[in-house]
Design a protein around this motif. Structure first.
Motif, PDB file in Angstrom:
ATOM      1  N   PRO A  66       8.459  14.179   1.166  1.00  0.00           N
ATOM      2  CA  PRO A  66       7.687  12.973   1.504  1.00  0.00           C
ATOM      3  C   PRO A  66       6.187  13.240   1.573  1.00  0.00           C
ATOM      4  N   ALA A  67       5.817  14.423   2.066  1.00  0.00           N
ATOM      5  CA  ALA A  67       4.387  14.766   2.147  1.00  0.00           C
ATOM      6  C   ALA A  67       3.808  14.931   0.743  1.00  0.00           C
ATOM      7  N   ILE A  68       4.528  15.629  -0.113  1.00  0.00           N
ATOM      8  CA  ILE A  68       4.037  15.874  -1.480  1.00  0.00           C
ATOM      9  C   ILE A  68       3.943  14.553  -2.247  1.00  0.00           C
ATOM     10  N   LEU A  69       4.975  13.735  -2.118  1.00  0.00           N
ATOM     11  CA  LEU A  69       4.985  12.463  -2.870  1.00  0.00           C
ATOM     12  C   LEU A  69       3.880  11.531  -2.377  1.00  0.00           C
ATOM     13  N   GLY A  70       3.698  11.454  -1.061  1.00  0.00           N
ATOM     14  CA  GLY A  70       2.618  10.621  -0.509  1.00  0.00           C
ATOM     15  C   GLY A  70       1.257  11.134  -0.953  1.00  0.00           C
ATOM     16  N   TYR A  71       1.114  12.454  -0.995  1.00  0.00           N
ATOM     17  CA  TYR A  71      -0.156  13.063  -1.412  1.00  0.00           C
ATOM     18  C   TYR A  71      -0.453  12.723  -2.885  1.00  0.00           C
ATOM     19  N   ILE A  72       0.549  12.827  -3.721  1.00  0.00           N
ATOM     20  CA  ILE A  72       0.342  12.514  -5.154  1.00  0.00           C
ATOM     21  C   ILE A  72      -0.043  11.040  -5.306  1.00  0.00           C
ATOM     22  N   ALA A  73       0.675  10.155  -4.597  1.00  0.00           N
ATOM     23  CA  ALA A  73       0.381   8.716  -4.712  1.00  0.00           C
ATOM     24  C   ALA A  73      -1.045   8.408  -4.250  1.00  0.00           C
ATOM     25  N   GLU A  74      -1.481   9.067  -3.180  1.00  0.00           N
ATOM     26  CA  GLU A  74      -2.824   8.777  -2.652  1.00  0.00           C
ATOM     27  C   GLU A  74      -3.917   9.429  -3.489  1.00  0.00           C
ATOM     28  N   THR A  75      -3.607  10.577  -4.068  1.00  0.00           N
ATOM     29  CA  THR A  75      -4.628  11.302  -4.841  1.00  0.00           C
ATOM     30  C   THR A  75      -4.871  10.641  -6.200  1.00  0.00           C
ATOM     31  N   PHE A  76      -3.815  10.115  -6.788  1.00  0.00           N
ATOM     32  CA  PHE A  76      -3.932   9.503  -8.125  1.00  0.00           C
ATOM     33  C   PHE A  76      -3.686   7.995  -7.988  1.00  0.00           C
ATOM     34  N   GLN A  77      -4.611   7.338  -7.319  1.00  0.00           N
ATOM     35  CA  GLN A  77      -4.386   5.928  -6.966  1.00  0.00           C
ATOM     36  C   GLN A  77      -4.291   5.020  -8.185  1.00  0.00           C
ATOM     37  N   ASP A  78      -4.984   5.409  -9.266  1.00  0.00           N
ATOM     38  CA  ASP A  78      -4.943   4.555 -10.466  1.00  0.00           C
ATOM     39  C   ASP A  78      -3.526   4.444 -11.037  1.00  0.00           C
ATOM     40  N   ALA A  79      -2.695   5.433 -10.737  1.00  0.00           N
ATOM     41  CA  ALA A  79      -1.324   5.417 -11.273  1.00  0.00           C
ATOM     42  C   ALA A  79      -0.438   4.426 -10.521  1.00  0.00           C
ATOM     43  N   LYS A  80      -0.941   3.917  -9.378  1.00  0.00           N
ATOM     44  CA  LYS A  80      -0.211   2.902  -8.594  1.00  0.00           C
ATOM     45  C   LYS A  80       1.231   3.337  -8.275  1.00  0.00           C
ATOM     46  N   LEU A  81       1.321   4.485  -7.651  1.00  0.00           N
ATOM     47  CA  LEU A  81       2.647   5.002  -7.292  1.00  0.00           C
ATOM     48  C   LEU A  81       3.000   4.712  -5.835  1.00  0.00           C
ATOM     49  N   ALA A  82       2.169   3.888  -5.180  1.00  0.00           N
ATOM     50  CA  ALA A  82       2.438   3.437  -3.806  1.00  0.00           C
ATOM     51  C   ALA A  82       1.465   2.312  -3.492  1.00  0.00           C
ATOM     52  N   SER A  83       1.802   1.546  -2.434  1.00  0.00           N
ATOM     53  CA  SER A  83       0.870   0.495  -1.976  1.00  0.00           C
ATOM     54  C   SER A  83      -0.124   1.144  -1.024  1.00  0.00           C
ATOM     55  N   ILE A  84      -1.171   1.719  -1.571  1.00  0.00           N
ATOM     56  CA  ILE A  84      -2.122   2.501  -0.759  1.00  0.00           C
ATOM     57  C   ILE A  84      -2.905   1.610   0.203  1.00  0.00           C
ATOM     58  N   ALA A  85      -3.299   0.429  -0.253  1.00  0.00           N
ATOM     59  CA  ALA A  85      -4.192  -0.408   0.562  1.00  0.00           C
ATOM     60  C   ALA A  85      -3.452  -1.165   1.661  1.00  0.00           C
ATOM     61  N   ASP A  86      -2.130  -1.154   1.611  1.00  0.00           N
ATOM     62  CA  ASP A  86      -1.330  -1.927   2.566  1.00  0.00           C
ATOM     63  C   ASP A  86      -0.585  -0.938   3.468  1.00  0.00           C
TER      64      ASP A  86
END
Ligand SMILES: N[C@@H](CCC(=O)N[C@@H](CS)C(=O)NCC(=O)O)C(=O)O
Length: 213
Positions: A66-86
């Motif tokens: 979960p830490a690695i996946l959250g980190y990837i989603a937040e680091t590469f925000q353009d890829a839209k792999l999570a709802s970062i702003a919400d």
């Protein structure tokens, strides 16, 4: 450049797919479980827990999916792999990923690694025997989640939860797990994940294949 330590057939597949989906520049190193590479002195310097995945970043090593996946989603925000702003949607995604990490994954470990949990052969057999029923309960919850017709784990948008669930749905096809077709939504989801070009690239890189449901 980031470096992912992985092993074939393991939960590290989720982080590998997430890096590929993110368009990250990364390299990989396979850890050979057949020779107990995860417990070698060299690897224990990377991850003292002796587990994969481990992601080496320019700020240090991350472990725990979960830490690695959250980190990837937040680091590469353009890829839209999570709802970062919400924040609430992000927390909901983390709740699902933590359910996989803390509940679903250990239930599989009861089946495949009973020696972690019991000493005698009889006790190990008991631990193994109980696992499929526990997993069926967990996958029924996952089935319920998809009953509203959603395409991906967290709704209409693909996220890092999808390759993570994909890992465990694939494990349902292992020996002794019962009929995976009891979980049609999860199987259909697995097939949708399989169709993604990034997933195909990662399976090829890991010398693995899609499972035909
Ligand atoms: N909670 C950890 C679990 C990692 C884990 O158990 N990985 C397994 C592969 S699926 C492993 O490295 N096992 C090696 C061993 O048990 O020796 C995570 O989510 O990253």
């Amino acid at each position: 450049m980031m470096k992912l330590y992985w092993a074939r057939g393991t939960c590290a597949l989720a982080a590998h797919i997430a890096l590929e989906e993110a368009g990250a520049a990364y390299e990989t190193e396979r850890v050979d479980f057949a020779t107990a590479g995860q417990r070698s002195p060299e690897y224990l310097k990377i991850n003292p827990k002796g587990r994969v995945p481990a992601l080496v970043t320019d700020r240090g090593v991350l472990s725990e999916n979960p830490a690695i996946l959250g980190y990837i989603a937040e680091t590469f925000q353009d890829a839209k792999l999570a709802s970062i702003a919400d924040s609430f949607a992000f927390a909901q995604m983390q709740a699902f990923n933590l359910f996989l990490c803390a509940t679903v994954h250990p239930a599989f470990a009861h089946r495949f690694r009973p020696e972690r949990y019991a000493e005698s052969d009889e006790a190990k057999a008991d631990v193994k025997a109980k696992a499929p029923a526990a997993l069926a309960d967990h996958f029924r919850l996952i089935e319920d989640r998809f009953s509203d017709g959603r395409t991906w784990v967290n709704g209409d948008a693909y996220s890092v939860s999808d390759p993570y669930l994909y890992v465990f749905t694939r494990w349902l096809f292992r020996d002794g797990m019962g009929d995976p077709h009891r979980f049609p939504h999860s199987l259909a989801h697995m097939t949708r994940v399989d169709c993604r070009p990034a997933v195909q690239r990662v399976l090829a890189a890991e010398d693995d294949v899609a499972i035909a449901p």
